[in-house]
Design a protein around this motif. Structure first.
Motif, PDB file in Angstrom:
ATOM      1  N   ALA A 188      48.407  43.356 119.967  1.00 20.44           N
ATOM      2  CA  ALA A 188      47.926  44.503 119.190  1.00 20.44           C
ATOM      3  C   ALA A 188      48.376  45.817 119.805  1.00 20.44           C
ATOM      4  N   VAL A 189      48.324  45.904 121.132  1.00 20.56           N
ATOM      5  CA  VAL A 189      48.743  47.123 121.825  1.00 20.56           C
ATOM      6  C   VAL A 189      50.243  47.354 121.656  1.00 20.56           C
ATOM      7  N   LEU A 190      51.038  46.302 121.805  1.00 19.35           N
ATOM      8  CA  LEU A 190      52.495  46.449 121.674  1.00 19.35           C
ATOM      9  C   LEU A 190      52.899  46.760 120.237  1.00 19.35           C
ATOM     10  N   ASP A 191      52.117  46.268 119.282  1.00 19.99           N
ATOM     11  CA  ASP A 191      52.437  46.515 117.873  1.00 19.99           C
ATOM     12  C   ASP A 191      52.109  47.944 117.437  1.00 19.99           C
ATOM     13  N   ALA A 192      51.250  48.628 118.188  1.00 18.08           N
ATOM     14  CA  ALA A 192      50.859  50.004 117.828  1.00 18.08           C
ATOM     15  C   ALA A 192      51.935  50.970 118.320  1.00 18.08           C
ATOM     16  N   ARG A 193      53.136  50.819 117.784  1.00 14.43           N
ATOM     17  CA  ARG A 193      54.300  51.548 118.319  1.00 14.43           C
ATOM     18  C   ARG A 193      54.190  53.056 118.133  1.00 14.43           C
ATOM     19  N   GLN A 194      53.713  53.475 116.974  1.00 22.43           N
ATOM     20  CA  GLN A 194      53.633  54.918 116.732  1.00 22.43           C
ATOM     21  C   GLN A 194      52.680  55.580 117.713  1.00 22.43           C
ATOM     22  N   MET A 195      51.537  54.933 117.957  1.00 18.79           N
ATOM     23  CA  MET A 195      50.566  55.490 118.896  1.00 18.79           C
ATOM     24  C   MET A 195      51.129  55.483 120.314  1.00 18.79           C
ATOM     25  N   SER A 196      51.785  54.393 120.724  1.00 18.47           N
ATOM     26  CA  SER A 196      52.318  54.329 122.083  1.00 18.47           C
ATOM     27  C   SER A 196      53.420  55.356 122.294  1.00 18.47           C
ATOM     28  N   GLU A 197      54.264  55.563 121.296  1.00 18.49           N
ATOM     29  CA  GLU A 197      55.339  56.552 121.433  1.00 18.49           C
ATOM     30  C   GLU A 197      54.774  57.961 121.592  1.00 18.49           C
ATOM     31  N   ARG A 198      53.728  58.276 120.812  1.00 28.16           N
ATOM     32  CA  ARG A 198      53.115  59.597 120.918  1.00 28.16           C
ATOM     33  C   ARG A 198      52.472  59.792 122.293  1.00 28.16           C
ATOM     34  N   MET A 217      45.194  53.035 124.799  1.00 24.64           N
ATOM     35  CA  MET A 217      45.865  52.154 123.849  1.00 24.64           C
ATOM     36  C   MET A 217      44.937  51.004 123.440  1.00 24.64           C
ATOM     37  N   THR A 218      44.332  50.352 124.423  1.00 19.86           N
ATOM     38  CA  THR A 218      43.511  49.169 124.149  1.00 19.86           C
ATOM     39  C   THR A 218      42.301  49.504 123.292  1.00 19.86           C
ATOM     40  N   LEU A 219      41.653  50.612 123.581  1.00 24.69           N
ATOM     41  CA  LEU A 219      40.401  50.941 122.908  1.00 24.69           C
ATOM     42  C   LEU A 219      40.607  51.663 121.586  1.00 24.69           C
ATOM     43  N   ASN A 220      41.874  51.885 121.196  1.00 21.73           N
ATOM     44  CA  ASN A 220      42.146  52.533 119.918  1.00 21.73           C
ATOM     45  C   ASN A 220      42.847  51.633 118.907  1.00 21.73           C
ATOM     46  N   VAL A 221      43.210  50.402 119.299  1.00 22.26           N
ATOM     47  CA  VAL A 221      43.883  49.527 118.339  1.00 22.26           C
ATOM     48  C   VAL A 221      42.865  48.977 117.343  1.00 22.26           C
ATOM     49  N   HIS A 222      43.377  48.524 116.207  1.00 23.55           N
ATOM     50  CA  HIS A 222      42.538  47.932 115.154  1.00 23.55           C
ATOM     51  C   HIS A 222      43.098  46.559 114.779  1.00 23.55           C
ATOM     52  N   PRO A 223      42.176  45.581 114.585  1.00 27.06           N
ATOM     53  CA  PRO A 223      40.722  45.677 114.770  1.00 27.06           C
ATOM     54  C   PRO A 223      40.363  45.867 116.236  1.00 27.06           C
ATOM     55  N   ALA A 224      39.231  46.507 116.477  1.00 22.49           N
ATOM     56  CA  ALA A 224      38.823  46.837 117.836  1.00 22.49           C
ATOM     57  C   ALA A 224      38.562  45.578 118.653  1.00 22.49           C
ATOM     58  N   PRO A 225      39.167  45.444 119.819  1.00 27.65           N
ATOM     59  CA  PRO A 225      38.898  44.276 120.670  1.00 27.65           C
ATOM     60  C   PRO A 225      37.517  44.371 121.307  1.00 27.65           C
ATOM     61  N   ASN A 226      37.008  43.228 121.720  1.00 24.95           N
ATOM     62  CA  ASN A 226      35.738  43.159 122.428  1.00 24.95           C
ATOM     63  C   ASN A 226      36.037  43.333 123.916  1.00 24.95           C
ATOM     64  N   VAL A 227      35.774  44.521 124.436  1.00 25.61           N
ATOM     65  CA  VAL A 227      36.195  44.878 125.793  1.00 25.61           C
ATOM     66  C   VAL A 227      34.996  44.910 126.735  1.00 25.61           C
ATOM     67  N   ALA A 228      35.072  44.142 127.818  1.00 25.98           N
ATOM     68  CA  ALA A 228      34.046  44.199 128.860  1.00 25.98           C
ATOM     69  C   ALA A 228      34.314  45.411 129.745  1.00 25.98           C
ATOM     70  N   HIS A 229      33.269  46.169 130.041  1.00 20.41           N
ATOM     71  CA  HIS A 229      33.400  47.379 130.864  1.00 20.41           C
ATOM     72  C   HIS A 229      33.434  46.969 132.336  1.00 20.41           C
ATOM     73  N   ASP A 230      34.507  46.291 132.731  1.00 25.95           N
ATOM     74  CA  ASP A 230      34.608  45.746 134.079  1.00 25.95           C
ATOM     75  C   ASP A 230      36.069  45.369 134.316  1.00 25.95           C
ATOM     76  N   SER A 231      36.693  45.935 135.338  1.00 25.31           N
ATOM     77  CA  SER A 231      38.095  45.620 135.616  1.00 25.31           C
ATOM     78  C   SER A 231      38.258  44.340 136.419  1.00 25.31           C
ATOM     79  N   LYS A 232      37.137  43.763 136.872  1.00 27.52           N
ATOM     80  CA  LYS A 232      37.181  42.562 137.709  1.00 27.52           C
ATOM     81  C   LYS A 232      37.960  42.810 139.007  1.00 27.52           C
ATOM     82  N   ARG A 233      37.862  44.024 139.519  1.00 26.53           N
ATOM     83  CA  ARG A 233      38.466  44.386 140.793  1.00 26.53           C
ATOM     84  C   ARG A 233      37.373  44.937 141.712  1.00 26.53           C
ATOM     85  N   TYR A 234      37.386  44.504 142.963  1.00 24.80           N
ATOM     86  CA  TYR A 234      36.513  45.131 143.948  1.00 24.80           C
ATOM     87  C   TYR A 234      37.277  46.311 144.533  1.00 24.80           C
ATOM     88  N   ILE A 235      36.793  47.522 144.272  1.00 19.51           N
ATOM     89  CA  ILE A 235      37.428  48.746 144.757  1.00 19.51           C
ATOM     90  C   ILE A 235      36.342  49.622 145.365  1.00 19.51           C
TER      91      ILE A 235
END
Length: 290
Positions: A188-198, A217-235
């Motif tokens: 979905a992110v790669l297909d959103a070419r117009q948005m990525s180019e801008r 990019m991820t949070l603006n594609v449609h349909p909206a993905p189900n995104v967990a608010h967690d990068s799974k990284r210990y920082i």
């Protein structure tokens, strides 16, 4: 969710021995492979050939806080989608990250995950009253009112608003550049070419574009993905630090309590004991969960 292999993308630039050890840990998984983007302007990289390791051709020289880091992300995602159509997830790490769980355990969690992506992110809206952390105010200035001076580390405040791509329903998000994206989300992110180019055009002179591009990019594609608010990284960040703390033995109690996939970041030369300690930690966690 697809049961295909997990692509772990490694952005590296130094310490061939540390990168080799990271690759070894990644490829210990039963369904994972490593995709290496090694900075050609960095130290030489020598890794043994393997069917579970791919090296990105024509890598991009990367500089911290520049668009080149985003371009390296983008290049590797495109490569994975084009060359490994059956992959299930794409994870991005640096050559200084290290797993704190066995790859088989990471594979199992992602295979059964209800989410389409794991990202640490915050929305940066037009109203400062909606902010919950100071970082949002900082990034509002950084991406909407500032411009990096070409060939310099400096950024300057502009006397007028820049015409930005965050309009007409496209929101500005900021977060870690270290992502975990399912295959459908990558598509979905790669297909959103117009948005990525801008966005790529606009972020060319942004102060730190890597902390917004993938999140936005991820949070603006449609349909909206189900995104967990967690990068799974210990920082672990210190006060007023531009870079995360280097992982030492003092971090082990927090690492043991964390459900992260990777710790960021380690320095084998400064703390040669750390890879062994993290390997033992991963083994302990596997034994306790079994």
């Amino acid at each position: 969710m697809s049961k295909g292999p997990i692509a772990v993308i490694v952005l590296s630039h130094r310490d061939s021995e540390q990168v080799t050890r990271l690759i070894h840990r990644i490829t210990e998984g039963t369904n994972s492979f490593a995709v290496i983007h090694h900075d050609p302007s960095g130290e030489p990289l020598s890794i043994p050939p393997s069917s579970q390791v791919a090296v990105i051709p024509d890598p991009i020289p990367c500089k911290w806080g520049r668009l080149s880091l985003v371009q390296a992300q983008w290049k590797t995602l495109q490569w994975v989608a084009r060359n490994v159509p059956e992959f299930s997830w794409a994870l991005l790490v640096s050559g200084q990250d290290y797993p704190i769980r066995k790859m088989s355990a990471i594979e199992q969690e992602l295979a059964g995950s209800p989410y389409d992506a794991y990202l640490r992110y915050f929305r940066v809206g037009p109203d400062p009253a909606e902010d919950v952390i100071p970082w949002q105010a900082l990034t509002r200035r950084r991406y909407l009112y500032k411009r990096r001076v070409p060939f310099s580390r400096r950024s300057v405040t502009l006397p007028f608003k820049r015409r930005h791509p965050y309009r007409n329903g496209v929101e500005l998000y900021v977060g870690d550049m270290w992502f975990n994206l399912s295959a459908p989300t990558v598509a979905a992110v790669l297909d959103a070419r117009q948005m990525s180019e801008r966005m790529l055009s606009y972020l060319r002179f942004a102060p730190i574009p890597d902390e917004t591009f993938i999140a936005s990019m991820t949070l603006n594609v449609h349909p909206a993905p189900n995104v967990a608010h967690d990068s799974k990284r210990y920082i672990k960040w210190g006060r007023r630090q531009l870079h995360p703390q280097i992982i030492t033995a003092e971090h082990l109690p927090d690492l043991r309590a964390s459900d992260a996939f990777f710790a960021r970041k380690i320095d084998r030369l400064a703390h040669p004991e750390i890879p062994d300690l993290l390997d033992r930690l991963a083994e302990e966690r596997t034994a306790s969960s079994g």
